[in-house]
Motif scaffolding. Structure first.
Motif, PDB file in Angstrom:
ATOM      1  N   GLY A  80      -6.936   5.631   2.771  1.00  0.00           N
ATOM      2  CA  GLY A  80      -6.144   4.933   3.787  1.00  0.00           C
ATOM      3  C   GLY A  80      -5.357   3.533   3.619  1.00  0.00           C
ATOM      4  O   GLY A  80      -5.759   2.649   2.271  1.00  0.00           O
ATOM      5  N   GLN A  81      -4.451   3.560   4.856  1.00  0.00           N
ATOM      6  CA  GLN A  81      -3.553   1.925   4.637  1.00  0.00           C
ATOM      7  C   GLN A  81      -4.581   0.882   4.405  1.00  0.00           C
ATOM      8  O   GLN A  81      -4.263  -0.625   3.318  1.00  0.00           O
ATOM      9  CB  GLN A  81      -2.212   2.039   5.669  1.00  0.00           C
ATOM     10  N   PRO A 107       0.891  -1.256  -0.491  1.00  0.00           N
ATOM     11  CA  PRO A 107      -0.406   0.347  -0.389  1.00  0.00           C
ATOM     12  C   PRO A 107       0.966   1.009   0.067  1.00  0.00           C
ATOM     13  O   PRO A 107       2.109   0.927   1.064  1.00  0.00           O
ATOM     14  CB  PRO A 107      -1.052   0.090   1.157  1.00  0.00           C
ATOM     15  N   GLN A 151       3.699   8.469  10.565  1.00  0.00           N
ATOM     16  CA  GLN A 151       2.149   8.821  11.136  1.00  0.00           C
ATOM     17  C   GLN A 151       2.692   9.539  12.484  1.00  0.00           C
ATOM     18  O   GLN A 151       4.073   9.644  12.995  1.00  0.00           O
ATOM     19  CB  GLN A 151       1.834   7.626  11.705  1.00  0.00           C
ATOM     20  N   ALA A 211      -6.623   0.066   1.508  1.00  0.00           N
ATOM     21  CA  ALA A 211      -5.258   0.207   0.617  1.00  0.00           C
ATOM     22  C   ALA A 211      -5.109  -1.537   0.439  1.00  0.00           C
ATOM     23  O   ALA A 211      -5.101  -2.186  -0.454  1.00  0.00           O
ATOM     24  CB  ALA A 211      -3.793   0.686   0.260  1.00  0.00           C
ATOM     25  N   ARG A 230       7.641   6.885  19.729  1.00  0.00           N
ATOM     26  CA  ARG A 230       7.292   6.122  19.215  1.00  0.00           C
ATOM     27  C   ARG A 230       7.211   4.761  19.777  1.00  0.00           C
ATOM     28  O   ARG A 230       6.411   4.002  19.862  1.00  0.00           O
ATOM     29  CB  ARG A 230       7.906   5.658  17.763  1.00  0.00           C
ATOM     30  N   ASP A 242      -2.768   5.098  -3.793  1.00  0.00           N
ATOM     31  CA  ASP A 242      -3.665   5.830  -2.897  1.00  0.00           C
ATOM     32  C   ASP A 242      -3.839   7.094  -2.743  1.00  0.00           C
ATOM     33  O   ASP A 242      -4.058   7.819  -2.408  1.00  0.00           O
ATOM     34  CB  ASP A 242      -3.660   5.410  -1.307  1.00  0.00           C
ATOM     35  N   ASP A 294       5.468  -2.540   3.978  1.00  0.00           N
ATOM     36  CA  ASP A 294       5.087  -0.903   3.983  1.00  0.00           C
ATOM     37  C   ASP A 294       6.502  -0.422   2.639  1.00  0.00           C
ATOM     38  O   ASP A 294       6.779  -1.255   2.268  1.00  0.00           O
ATOM     39  CB  ASP A 294       5.966  -0.100   4.806  1.00  0.00           C
ATOM     40  N   SER A 295       5.743   0.538   1.972  1.00  0.00           N
ATOM     41  CA  SER A 295       6.218   0.883   0.803  1.00  0.00           C
ATOM     42  C   SER A 295       7.462   2.092   1.070  1.00  0.00           C
ATOM     43  O   SER A 295       7.382   2.961   0.434  1.00  0.00           O
ATOM     44  CB  SER A 295       5.780   1.113  -0.538  1.00  0.00           C
ATOM     45  N   ASP A 296       7.335   2.562   2.668  1.00  0.00           N
ATOM     46  CA  ASP A 296       8.797   3.817   2.138  1.00  0.00           C
ATOM     47  C   ASP A 296       9.897   3.800   2.488  1.00  0.00           C
ATOM     48  O   ASP A 296      10.155   3.951   3.712  1.00  0.00           O
ATOM     49  CB  ASP A 296       7.683   4.130   3.698  1.00  0.00           C
ATOM     50  N   TYR A 307       1.551   5.867  -0.398  1.00  0.00           N
ATOM     51  CA  TYR A 307       0.615   7.259  -0.403  1.00  0.00           C
ATOM     52  C   TYR A 307       2.052   7.556   0.197  1.00  0.00           C
ATOM     53  O   TYR A 307       2.278   7.999   0.076  1.00  0.00           O
ATOM     54  CB  TYR A 307      -0.435   7.213   0.817  1.00  0.00           C
ATOM     55  N   GLU A 332       4.384   8.146  -1.930  1.00  0.00           N
ATOM     56  CA  GLU A 332       6.262   7.247  -1.904  1.00  0.00           C
ATOM     57  C   GLU A 332       7.449   7.202  -3.216  1.00  0.00           C
ATOM     58  O   GLU A 332       7.733   6.436  -3.141  1.00  0.00           O
ATOM     59  CB  GLU A 332       5.768   5.604  -1.574  1.00  0.00           C
ATOM     60  N   ASN A 350      -8.661   9.228  -1.797  1.00  0.00           N
ATOM     61  CA  ASN A 350      -7.269   8.915  -0.615  1.00  0.00           C
ATOM     62  C   ASN A 350      -8.473   7.766   0.526  1.00  0.00           C
ATOM     63  O   ASN A 350      -9.329   8.627   0.488  1.00  0.00           O
ATOM     64  CB  ASN A 350      -6.460   9.603  -0.277  1.00  0.00           C
ATOM     65  N   GLN A 383      10.297   1.590   5.045  1.00  0.00           N
ATOM     66  CA  GLN A 383      10.880   0.644   6.776  1.00  0.00           C
ATOM     67  C   GLN A 383      11.495  -0.870   6.845  1.00  0.00           C
ATOM     68  O   GLN A 383      12.040  -1.126   7.880  1.00  0.00           O
ATOM     69  CB  GLN A 383      10.003   1.396   7.682  1.00  0.00           C
TER      70      GLN A 383
END
Ligand SMILES: Nc1nc2c(ncn2[C@@H]2O[C@H](COP(=O)(O)OP(=O)(O)OP(=O)(O)O)[C@@H](O)[C@H]2O)c(=O)[nH]1
Ligand SMILES: [Mg+2]
Lengths: 231, 113
Positions: free
Chosen positions: A67-68, A13, A211, A71, A132, A42, A91-93, A15, A17, A65, A95
């Protein structure tokens, strides 16, 4: 069963990226050439979709859009329609570490459980920022209290499940609360699960992009509201 | 006197609006009746505030105005709740559509190739 006779889908998913998604898709393709990679864009207003397609992913595009969670749900539907045996969420960022997909797949392929959950706290290889870390620890307690699952991590988007488990898990929370919903569904359907240690990288990009910790309040209210009035 | 006339005018205006909506079939008769009764009740109360004292006695609260106030709050909260639930449903319908379109578009793209 070896992984070569299985149809394995990796869902990403995404957004906004652009700049990272292409690299991730390429790396997955390089390491796992026979996997199907699905990017769910998204409604990003950047070039996420183009980059992902260029790198060789199947791209599904939400025109609003959502949301995750939504998606992920779209990705699962697509994977199941295309006869997936195993579905990986990632995740597609940047991480999550591409090579660690093996850590999720191995126990799944040897039939250890219906769903394998990545945990950033099982081993201590992730440099989780203090705030976090606190929020996640609270989340772990909340999950224990709310669904009865005693996990070492929560809201980690790195997991893998069998097709059958994916078909049972209903995702109705469009945004981040879906991660808790998946855990509740594990309990509701009595699915077996195993946690494995994975790395979650906190980079300058992810910290700027990700986030806010205060989003936890939103997630908790969503869950309570759903529990009280929607089900 | 000023407030009475003002409230009456506004109420009549709203009832008129509702009547037009009914004539143009945008609302059904039960909705029109309830809405009209509600505003007529407001006109009555604004000219005869003492009527609310009976309501207060019934609800066992001090003054008529208080009774109206409490009842309004209950009604408003209930309506808010209903709207929220409705909103939630629309949201989930939009989600279904958007997800469906994404998958259909993908299929169309793939057959074009
Ligand atoms: N489809 C979709 N994906 C999203 C949306 N928001 C975030 N994502 C993706 O979901 C993944 C996780 O999102 P993040 O915002 O990084 O959330 P997180 O990793 O839980 O939180 P951080 O630790 O702050 O990074 C990333 O791959 C994002 O691209 C969205 O609105 N729609
Ligand atoms: Mg992130």
């Amino acid at each position: 069963m070896t992984r070569n006779d299985k149809r394995i889908f990796v869902l990403l998913p995404a957004y906004r990226e652009a700049g990272v998604i292409g690299g991730i898709v390429s790396e997955i393709r390089q390491r796992y050439p026979h996997f199907s990679i699905v990017v769910i864009d998204d409604c990003s207003y950047d070039t996420t979709a183009q980059e992902a397609a260029l790198a060789g992913a199947h791209v599904l595009k939400h025109c609003i859009n959502l949301g995750q969670g939504a998606a992920v749900k779209t990705g699962v539907t697509f994977a199941i329609q295309n006869a997936a045996d195993i579905i990986v969420h990632m995740d597609s960022d940047g991480q999550h570490v591409v090579s660690e997909i093996d850590l999720l797949l191995n126990p799944l392929l040897s039939g250890k459980a219906d769903i394998i959950l990545g945990s950033r706290f099982l081993a201590n290889q992730s440099n989780v920022p203090t705030l976090r870390r606190l929020v996640l620890k609270a989340g772990i307690l909340f999950t224990w209290f709310f669904s009865g699952l005693r996990l070492t991590d929560t809201h980690n988007g790195f997991r893998a499940s069998t097709r059958e488990a994916a078909q049972k898990i209903a995702i109705n929370e469009n945004r981040m609360a879906h991660a808790s919903e998946i855990l509740h569904e594990i309990v509701r359907h009595n699915l077996s699960y195993v946690e494995v240690p994975v790395t979650v990288l906190y980079t300058k990009y992810s910290l700027l992009h990700g986030q806010k910790s205060s989003n936890a309040f939103h997630i908790v209210t969503r869950l309570l509201w759903r529990k009280l009035f929607l089900e | 006197m000023v407030i009475q006339v003002l409230v009456t005018a506004i109420s009549l205006f709203v009832v008129g609006k509702a009547a037009t909506a009914y004539v143009h079939k945008r609302i059904r008769i039960p909705a029109f009746v309830i809405w009209a009764l509600f505003w007529v009740a407001i006109i009555v109360v604004v000219w005869q505030p003492n009527l609310t004292d009976r309501l207060a006695a019934l609800l066992q609260v001090g003054r008529g105005a208080d009774a109206v106030f409490y009842l309004s709050l209950v009604v408003i909260f209930y309506l808010l709740f209903r709207i929220y639930i409705r909103f939630e449903r629309i949201d989930s319908h939009i989600t279904t559509l958007v997800r469906e379109i994404a998958i259909l578009n993908k299929r169309v793209d793939d057959t074009k190739k």
